[in-house]
Design a protein around this motif. Sequence first.
Motif, mmCIF file in Angstrom:
data_model
loop_
_atom_site.group_PDB
_atom_site.id
_atom_site.type_symbol
_atom_site.label_atom_id
_atom_site.label_comp_id
_atom_site.label_asym_id
_atom_site.label_seq_id
_atom_site.Cartn_x
_atom_site.Cartn_y
_atom_site.Cartn_z
ATOM 1 N N ASN A 235 0.818 -1.208 0.000
ATOM 2 C CA ASN A 235 0.000 0.000 0.000
ATOM 3 C C ASN A 235 0.853 1.260 0.000
ATOM 4 O OD1 ASN A 235 -2.650 0.712 -0.071
ATOM 5 N ND2 ASN A 235 -3.126 -0.354 1.851
ATOM 6 N N ALA A 236 1.936 1.182 0.747
ATOM 7 C CA ALA A 236 2.857 2.316 0.829
ATOM 8 C C ALA A 236 3.411 2.613 -0.560
ATOM 9 C CB ALA A 236 3.988 2.001 1.807
ATOM 10 N N ALA A 240 3.009 6.065 -2.704
ATOM 11 C CA ALA A 240 4.182 6.775 -3.208
ATOM 12 C C ALA A 240 4.021 7.095 -4.687
ATOM 13 C CB ALA A 240 5.432 5.938 -2.968
ATOM 14 N N LYS A 241 3.434 6.162 -5.425
ATOM 15 C CA LYS A 241 3.243 6.404 -6.857
ATOM 16 C C LYS A 241 2.314 7.585 -7.075
ATOM 17 C CE LYS A 241 4.622 1.890 -8.427
ATOM 18 N NZ LYS A 241 4.204 0.510 -8.130
ATOM 19 N N LEU A 249 9.091 14.617 -5.498
ATOM 20 C CA LEU A 249 9.556 14.160 -4.183
ATOM 21 C C LEU A 249 11.078 14.053 -4.175
ATOM 22 C CD1 LEU A 249 6.968 11.279 -3.675
ATOM 23 C CD2 LEU A 249 6.917 13.537 -2.602
ATOM 24 N N SER A 250 11.676 14.490 -3.071
ATOM 25 C CA SER A 250 13.139 14.387 -2.978
ATOM 26 C C SER A 250 13.569 13.256 -2.061
ATOM 27 C CB SER A 250 13.726 15.702 -2.470
ATOM 28 O OG SER A 250 13.230 15.983 -1.177
ATOM 29 N N GLY A 251 12.640 12.785 -1.250
ATOM 30 C CA GLY A 251 13.016 11.719 -0.329
ATOM 31 C C GLY A 251 11.813 11.119 0.365
ATOM 32 N N ILE A 252 12.056 9.968 0.973
ATOM 33 C CA ILE A 252 11.007 9.246 1.686
ATOM 34 C C ILE A 252 11.398 9.122 3.148
ATOM 35 C CG2 ILE A 252 9.867 6.978 1.864
ATOM 36 C CD1 ILE A 252 9.280 7.582 -0.891
ATOM 37 N N VAL A 253 10.401 9.254 4.014
ATOM 38 C CA VAL A 253 10.594 8.887 5.412
ATOM 39 C C VAL A 253 9.709 7.678 5.657
ATOM 40 C CG1 VAL A 253 10.447 9.605 7.815
ATOM 41 C CG2 VAL A 253 10.936 11.320 6.049
ATOM 42 N N LEU A 254 10.315 6.596 6.056
ATOM 43 C CA LEU A 254 9.585 5.351 6.255
ATOM 44 C C LEU A 254 9.394 5.132 7.754
ATOM 45 C CD1 LEU A 254 8.471 3.172 4.411
ATOM 46 C CD2 LEU A 254 10.647 1.981 4.616
ATOM 47 N N THR A 255 8.145 5.266 8.206
ATOM 48 C CA THR A 255 7.879 5.190 9.647
ATOM 49 C C THR A 255 7.543 3.769 10.096
ATOM 50 O OG1 THR A 255 5.518 5.568 9.353
ATOM 51 C CG2 THR A 255 6.906 7.525 9.619
ATOM 52 N N LYS A 256 7.570 3.597 11.399
ATOM 53 C CA LYS A 256 7.090 2.378 12.079
ATOM 54 C C LYS A 256 7.827 1.113 11.657
ATOM 55 C CE LYS A 256 2.576 4.640 11.985
ATOM 56 N NZ LYS A 256 1.131 4.521 11.803
ATOM 57 N N LEU A 257 9.075 1.272 11.282
ATOM 58 C CA LEU A 257 9.866 0.075 10.943
ATOM 59 C C LEU A 257 9.998 -0.834 12.165
ATOM 60 C CD1 LEU A 257 12.996 0.809 8.712
ATOM 61 C CD2 LEU A 257 11.133 -0.794 8.281
ATOM 62 N N ALA A 268 12.158 -2.339 -1.586
ATOM 63 C CA ALA A 268 11.169 -2.211 -2.651
ATOM 64 C C ALA A 268 10.958 -0.748 -3.009
ATOM 65 C CB ALA A 268 9.852 -2.851 -2.220
ATOM 66 N N ILE A 269 10.875 0.099 -1.997
ATOM 67 C CA ILE A 269 10.633 1.519 -2.231
ATOM 68 C C ILE A 269 11.789 2.150 -2.992
ATOM 69 C CG2 ILE A 269 10.572 3.738 -1.008
ATOM 70 C CD1 ILE A 269 8.538 2.445 0.839
ATOM 71 N N ARG A 270 12.987 1.825 -2.566
ATOM 72 C CA ARG A 270 14.160 2.386 -3.229
ATOM 73 C C ARG A 270 14.221 1.965 -4.689
ATOM 74 N NH1 ARG A 270 16.985 4.948 -5.386
ATOM 75 N NH2 ARG A 270 19.175 5.434 -5.155
ATOM 76 N N LYS A 271 13.973 0.672 -4.934
ATOM 77 C CA LYS A 271 14.143 0.150 -6.284
ATOM 78 C C LYS A 271 12.991 0.517 -7.205
ATOM 79 C CE LYS A 271 17.284 -1.288 -7.433
ATOM 80 N NZ LYS A 271 18.476 -0.442 -7.692
ATOM 81 N N GLU A 272 11.772 0.441 -6.678
ATOM 82 C CA GLU A 272 10.632 0.605 -7.575
ATOM 83 C C GLU A 272 10.263 2.062 -7.797
ATOM 84 O OE1 GLU A 272 7.677 -2.404 -7.172
ATOM 85 O OE2 GLU A 272 9.215 -3.906 -6.745
ATOM 86 N N LEU A 273 10.688 2.937 -6.882
ATOM 87 C CA LEU A 273 10.334 4.346 -7.051
ATOM 88 C C LEU A 273 11.529 5.206 -7.405
ATOM 89 C CD1 LEU A 273 8.177 4.493 -3.876
ATOM 90 C CD2 LEU A 273 7.321 4.477 -6.213
ATOM 91 N N ASP A 274 12.699 4.696 -7.128
ATOM 92 C CA ASP A 274 13.911 5.455 -7.377
ATOM 93 C C ASP A 274 13.920 6.793 -6.633
ATOM 94 O OD1 ASP A 274 16.430 5.562 -8.430
ATOM 95 O OD2 ASP A 274 15.817 6.694 -10.201
ATOM 96 N N ILE A 275 13.422 6.766 -5.422
ATOM 97 C CA ILE A 275 13.493 7.931 -4.535
ATOM 98 C C ILE A 275 14.249 7.465 -3.290
ATOM 99 C CG2 ILE A 275 12.183 9.671 -3.228
ATOM 100 C CD1 ILE A 275 9.782 8.970 -5.050
#
Length: 303
Positions: A235-236, A240-241, A249-257, A268-275
């Motif tokens: 879902n995340a 993002a898409k 977007l310049s960056g992602i903050v990934l919460t609740k890890l 997955a986020i790094r590879k599929e969104l390239d952010i």
Amino acid sequence: EKFKQGLSKTRDSFSGKVNDLVARYRTVDEDFFEELEEILITADVGVNTVMDLIDELKFEVKRRNIKETYEVKEVISEKLVDIYYGDDNEEVEELTFNEDGLTVFLVVGVNGVGKTTTIGKLAHRLKEQGKNVVLAAGDTFRAGAIEQLEIWGERVGVPVIKHSEGSDPAAVVYDGIQSAKSKGADVLICDTAGRLQNKVNLMNELSKVNKVIEREIPDAPHESLLVLDSTTGQNALSQAKIFSEATNLSGIVLTKLDGTAKGGIVMAIRKELDIPVKFVGLGEKVTDLQAFDAHAFVYGLFA
Ligand code: GDP
């Protein structure tokens, strides 16, 4: 150490399974790779990334003439880091600042992902670095959002610029900029409304806010950070898409890890969104925001 603690759920699940697999197979074969693939997909690493990783592992196994599964385990960490960074320079800038005046950060994300908490943590982090921070309560849509941001402002000791609920977010941001400038502040962090139900509204609102910021300060916003909740898995990714179509977007903050066993979502986020993932949330406390580092992350997965 922070990563080690915060990733305990993912580590227990992921490296537990990998260790079990290594113990059961001992020698490398096709079934071993198939089970490994399953484990990685279950950890939300993302199908495409898993395929790449498995291919790379098979290649290395051949190249290094690896026969034993425990040796493959060592290569996994290495390859995860490689795949995370891809062809990019490893030295991703933590945050970009204005060298000549007020720095503006825009923070976007769907309700409930931890956006307000992240803004509070970020303000605290910047204050610790000796910066004067002001917050702009640009989420004028959600009931309670302004008050919640004020609570964080008090907790962290930074002023919050606000209008009433339902008012124009671009006007709040405009006031935030003027107020930050008159206070001689270093950084203004702008909250925004996170309604995804209507993409056109979202786009219009963000583009209006962006226009005001750009008009007041050339080259701003210096960061547009999307906050995503890692416990929501794929879902995340779809959030993002949508956001990346609505704004730059310049960056992602990934919460609740800390709250998920599926920390592979970072990959997955790094590879599929390239952010780039710039920060991760590892808890509810003000100090639980960690600058992301793939080496520390992968170490945390296996340590
Ligand atoms: P918002 O609606 O996006 O502004 O979300 P909030 O900032 O209000 O956060 C929603 C909930 O998630 C709150 O209970 C936060 O304490 C919690 N939260 C936020 N970030 C983290 C994190 O990194 N780890 C954990 N465990 N909880 C978090």
